[in-house]
Motif scaffolding. Structure first.
Motif, PDB file in Angstrom:
ATOM      1  N   ILE A 163       0.834  -1.199   0.000  1.00 45.58           N
ATOM      2  CA  ILE A 163       0.000   0.000   0.000  1.00 45.58           C
ATOM      3  C   ILE A 163       0.868   1.248   0.000  1.00 45.58           C
ATOM      4  O   ILE A 163       1.898   1.285   0.678  1.00 45.58           O
ATOM      5  CB  ILE A 163      -0.868   0.020   1.284  1.00 45.58           C
ATOM      6  N   ILE A 164       0.443   2.250  -0.754  1.00 44.68           N
ATOM      7  CA  ILE A 164       1.033   3.576  -0.568  1.00 44.68           C
ATOM      8  C   ILE A 164      -0.073   4.487  -0.046  1.00 44.68           C
ATOM      9  O   ILE A 164      -1.147   4.578  -0.654  1.00 44.68           O
ATOM     10  CB  ILE A 164       1.686   4.135  -1.863  1.00 44.68           C
ATOM     11  N   LEU A 165       0.162   5.090   1.096  1.00 45.04           N
ATOM     12  CA  LEU A 165      -0.822   6.035   1.631  1.00 45.04           C
ATOM     13  C   LEU A 165      -0.677   7.333   0.859  1.00 45.04           C
ATOM     14  O   LEU A 165       0.406   7.921   0.808  1.00 45.04           O
ATOM     15  CB  LEU A 165      -0.598   6.285   3.126  1.00 45.04           C
ATOM     16  N   ASP A 166      -1.780   7.744   0.239  1.00 40.77           N
ATOM     17  CA  ASP A 166      -1.724   8.903  -0.651  1.00 40.77           C
ATOM     18  C   ASP A 166      -2.992   9.730  -0.476  1.00 40.77           C
ATOM     19  O   ASP A 166      -4.083   9.294  -0.838  1.00 40.77           O
ATOM     20  CB  ASP A 166      -1.583   8.405  -2.099  1.00 40.77           C
ATOM     21  N   ASN A 167      -2.812  10.921   0.075  1.00 44.86           N
ATOM     22  CA  ASN A 167      -3.986  11.758   0.336  1.00 44.86           C
ATOM     23  C   ASN A 167      -4.595  12.315  -0.949  1.00 44.86           C
ATOM     24  O   ASN A 167      -5.736  12.754  -0.951  1.00 44.86           O
ATOM     25  CB  ASN A 167      -3.651  12.884   1.317  1.00 44.86           C
ATOM     26  N   PHE A 168      -3.844  12.279  -2.052  1.00 43.80           N
ATOM     27  CA  PHE A 168      -4.403  12.778  -3.317  1.00 43.80           C
ATOM     28  C   PHE A 168      -5.120  11.674  -4.093  1.00 43.80           C
ATOM     29  O   PHE A 168      -5.696  11.916  -5.135  1.00 43.80           O
ATOM     30  CB  PHE A 168      -3.290  13.360  -4.196  1.00 43.80           C
TER      31      PHE A 168
END
Ligand code: SAH
Length: 233
Positions: free
Chosen positions: A159-164
């Motif tokens: 997983i990559i946590l990405d707010n966009f």
């Protein structure tokens, strides 16, 4: 219960020396008071037999059953420019049962490997203190720093946590039964677009946390906390 790391084990006791002996004395542990000992991945209940100026001897009462984490979590954390924040992340990751932390070097992260090398001992100590505080007997592996292009998706779920991201929310992830998860978290200034693209091309799944933009350390701890509690058998 106070917990210590001994220097050695004999048949039915542990010996405390050096810094751990100093900690032990500061706590003013009384004779026959019960303490915990972490040794080779296990936690033992012990009591003080004798304390001298060079060492203390603690008799083993029993091995305490501790829980194994249900899922192996690798936190791949862009190193915050404020290194204290990274230290807080290490401490909380230890409490949450993270298996390994990979310091990640990105465009907007802290990047000085030499300084990080010098901090290593201090960081290992922070991990040990958090192990004592949380009664966690197995160690957290602190890996050497890596660059984004060295990263490979090596867990069952990456997983990559990405707010966009307009991709998945955490609740849309299939976490049940997953045995290993890698979680990439960006630095305070965020990832660049090309960094995110690079990681998603490699197979890291973008995930967002609701409802707001979080600080890097908040995203890391919340992300890890959710996965630690929802994934696994
Ligand atoms: N300054 C950036 C925010 C970076 S927050 C901006 O303007 O958007 C630091 C990191 O925390 C991000 O790179 C991301 O990995 C994580 N993060 C913060 N909030 C998040 C959210 N709501 N969902 C998923 N990841 C988030």
């Amino acid at each position: 219960m106070h917990i210590f790391f001994p220097s050695r084990k004999s048949k039915d006791s542990f010996i405390l020396q050096g810094e751990e002996l100093r900690h032990f004395k500061v706590r003013r542990i009384k004779k026959e008071e019960k303490v915990g000992i972490i040794w080779e991945g296990s936690l033992y209940l012990c009591e003080l037999e004798r304390a001298g100026s060079k060492e203390a001897k603690l008799r083993i009462i029993e091995r305490i059953e501790t829980k194994e984490p249900a899922v192996m979590i690798t936190l791949i954390q862009a190193v915050p420019v404020a290194l204290r924040t990274f230290e807080a992340i290490l401490q909380k990751s230890t409490e949450l049962g993270v298996s390994e932390v990979v310091p990640l070097l990105t465009d907007r992260s802290f990047k000085n490997r030499e300084v990080m090398g010098k901090k290593r001992e201090r960081w290992e100590r922070i991990i040990r203190e958090a192990m004592k505080q949380s009664g966690r007997p197995y160690t957290l592996e602190l890996r050497d720093p890596m660059y984004i292009d060295e990263l490979e998706p090596k867990s069952e779920l990456n997983i990559i946590l990405d707010n966009f991201s307009d991709g998945k929310r955490v609740k849309e992830l299939e976490l049940e039964g997953v045995k290993s998860v890698s979680l990439v978290v960006g630095p305070e200034g965020g990832f660049s677009k090309s960094e995110v693209r690079h990681l998603t091309d490699k197979g890291f799944i973008p995930v967002r946390l609701e409802p707001h933009v979080l600080r890097s350390e908040t995203a890391a701890i919340v992300g890890v906390g959710i996965i630690a509690n929802l994934a696994g058998p």
